[in-house]
Design an enzyme around this catalytic site. Structure first.
Site, PDB file in Angstrom:
ATOM      1  N   LYS A   1     -28.511 -43.712 -15.061  1.00  0.00           N
ATOM      2  CA  LYS A   1     -29.143 -43.870 -13.745  1.00  0.00           C
ATOM      3  C   LYS A   1     -30.192 -42.792 -13.502  1.00  0.00           C
ATOM      4  O   LYS A   1     -31.140 -42.999 -12.745  1.00  0.00           O
ATOM      5  CB  LYS A   1     -28.095 -43.894 -12.639  1.00  0.00           C
ATOM      6  CG  LYS A   1     -27.188 -42.667 -12.573  1.00  0.00           C
ATOM      7  CD  LYS A   1     -27.700 -41.560 -11.684  1.00  0.00           C
ATOM      8  CE  LYS A   1     -26.751 -40.375 -11.681  1.00  0.00           C
ATOM      9  NZ  LYS A   1     -27.233 -39.268 -10.827  1.00  0.00           N
TER      10      LYS A   1
ATOM     11  N   THR B   1     -29.502 -42.358  -6.350  1.00  0.00           N
ATOM     12  CA  THR B   1     -30.413 -41.521  -7.113  1.00  0.00           C
ATOM     13  C   THR B   1     -31.839 -42.074  -7.112  1.00  0.00           C
ATOM     14  O   THR B   1     -32.799 -41.314  -7.206  1.00  0.00           O
ATOM     15  CB  THR B   1     -29.906 -41.384  -8.565  1.00  0.00           C
ATOM     16  OG1 THR B   1     -28.528 -41.008  -8.544  1.00  0.00           O
ATOM     17  CG2 THR B   1     -30.680 -40.329  -9.320  1.00  0.00           C
TER      18      THR B   1
END
Length: 301
Positions: A176, A233
Site C-alpha cells: 500500500k 495511506t
C-alpha cells in the site's frame, strides 16, 4: 505511538540518547517524532536492549525493514518462549524479497517462532497518540498468540481484530505504501478524484494478486490490513508516502524530498524496488507498481 495504548507499559526501547533523555526528562515527550504529546508516567525509555527485553511481556519492533536484522540480532538469544514478539514494520527487503515475518524466521531461534505476531492496519501515529479512535489487525500463525496481543493492546479507543493470515497482512501493509506514492503523484499533478479512485481500486487488485500468489487469503485484502490501510495511506494528509508522491508530482527531486523528512521514513520508496522484483518473481502483472518503480528509480525512458 503504542505507549499511550498499552495498559501497563514498562519500556520504550530507542537507539538515540536524545530521545531517551527527552522521554525520561521533565517534559516526558518524544520531542523528535511526536512533539507535544506527553508519555505515560509508567513508561521508561532506555537504550539498553537487554534491560528492555528482560522486563517485557511484549517486545514490539518498530523499525524500517532494512534495519530489522541489525535490531534483532543483538536480542535474538535474549528472547524467552513466554514472550510475544510483535512486528509493526511494513515492508519487503530489497536484497532477498523477504517480508518481516520471513526475516524474523531466519534470524530468531525456533523456540520463539510460534510467538511472533504482526500489527498492521490504518493507524497514523499522530492520531493514535491523541487517542483518536483507531482499529488495527493483529496477525499471528497461532491464534492464541494473536488473541493475547489483542487483549493486551485493545482499549476503548484502540480496537484490535485478529487473523492467522500473516502473509496477507504483511503484503497489504507493504504494498500500500507504493500505491500511496502513485496517488500522491496523481494529486500533485492535479489529475483529479477520479484518477485517485482508479489508482486505489486497481492498486488493490495488484496487491491482492500478489498476496494470493504468495499464499495469502484474498479476503484479508477487504479488511483493515488491506483496503483500510490502503485508503488511509492514499488519501490522508499525514501519509509520508503520499507526501513523497505529492512532491514528486509537483516537480521536486526525490533526493531533495527524502533529505527534508527529518529522519522520517517513507517505506514505499524502498519497497517500490522490492515490489517490482517480487511481482516479476511471482509472474504477477502489476502496471501501477511497475510505473512507480520506474519513476522512483529513473527508468522512465
Amino acid at each position: 505511538m503504542l505507549t499511550n495504548m498499552l495498559r501497563s507499559p514498562n519500556w520504550w526501547l530507542t537507539f538515540t540518547s536524545q530521545v531517551v533523555s527527552s522521554v525520561n526528562g521533565t517534559n516526558r515527550e518524544n520531542s523528535t517524532f511526536l512533539p507535544g504529546h506527553k508519555c505515560p508516567d509508567t513508561l521508561t525509555a532506555t537504550s539498553n536492549m537487554t534491560e528492555a527485553v528482560a522486563n517485557s511481556e511484549l517486545v514490539l519492533m518498530v523499525v524500517p525493514t532494512p534495519y530489522i536484522a541489525a535490531t534483532v540480532k543483538p536480542i535474538a538469544d535474549l528472547l524467552r518462549s513466554d514472550q510475544i514478539f510483535v512486528s509493526c514494520t511494513k515492508g519487503i527487503l530489497n536484497d532477498t524479497l523477504e517480508t518481516p515475518h520471513e526475516i524474523l524466521l531466519r534470524l530468531l531461534p525456533r523456540t520463539v517462532h510460534s510467538q511472533l505476531a504482526y500489527l498492521s492496519g490504518p493507524s497514523f501515529a499522530a492520531e493514535v497518540v491523541k487517542q483518536l479512535p483507531t482499529v488495527v489487525t493483529i496477525a499471528a500463525q497461532e491464534d492464541s498468540v494473536a488473541a493475547r496481543v489483542q487483549a493486551l493492546l485493545s482499549t476503548p479507543r484502540f480496537r484490535c481484530y485478529r487473523t492467522t493470515d500473516v502473509t496477507g497482512v504483511e503484503l497489504g501493509g507493504a504494498l500500500k505504501n507504493v500505491l500511496a506514492i502513485a496517488c500522491g503523484i496523481s494529486d500533485g499533478l492535479d489529475l483529479g478524484n477520479n484518477a485517485r479512485a482508479a489508482l486505489i481500486t486497481r492498486g488493490m487488485n495488484e496487491i491482492t494478486k500478489m498476496a494470493v500468489a504468495k499464499g495469502g487469503n484474498p479476503l484479508t485484502m477487504n479488511g483493515l490490513a488491506g483496503m483500510g490501510d490502503l485508503v488511509l495511506t492514499c488519501t490522508g494528509d499525514l501519509s509520508r508516502n503520499r507526501t513523497v508522491g505529492l512532491r514528486l508530482g509537483r516537480g521536486e527531486k526525490l533526493s531533495e524530498i527524502t533529505s527534508s523528512m527529518h529522519g522520517a521514513v517513507a517505506e514505499g520508496v524502498l519497497t517500490s524496488k522490492s515490489a517490482h522484483n517480487l511481482a516479476l518473481k511471482l509472474s504477477v502483472e502489476c502496471p501501477i507498481i511497475e510505473g512507480i518503480y520506474r519513476v522512483i528509480h529513473g527508468k522512465t525512458g
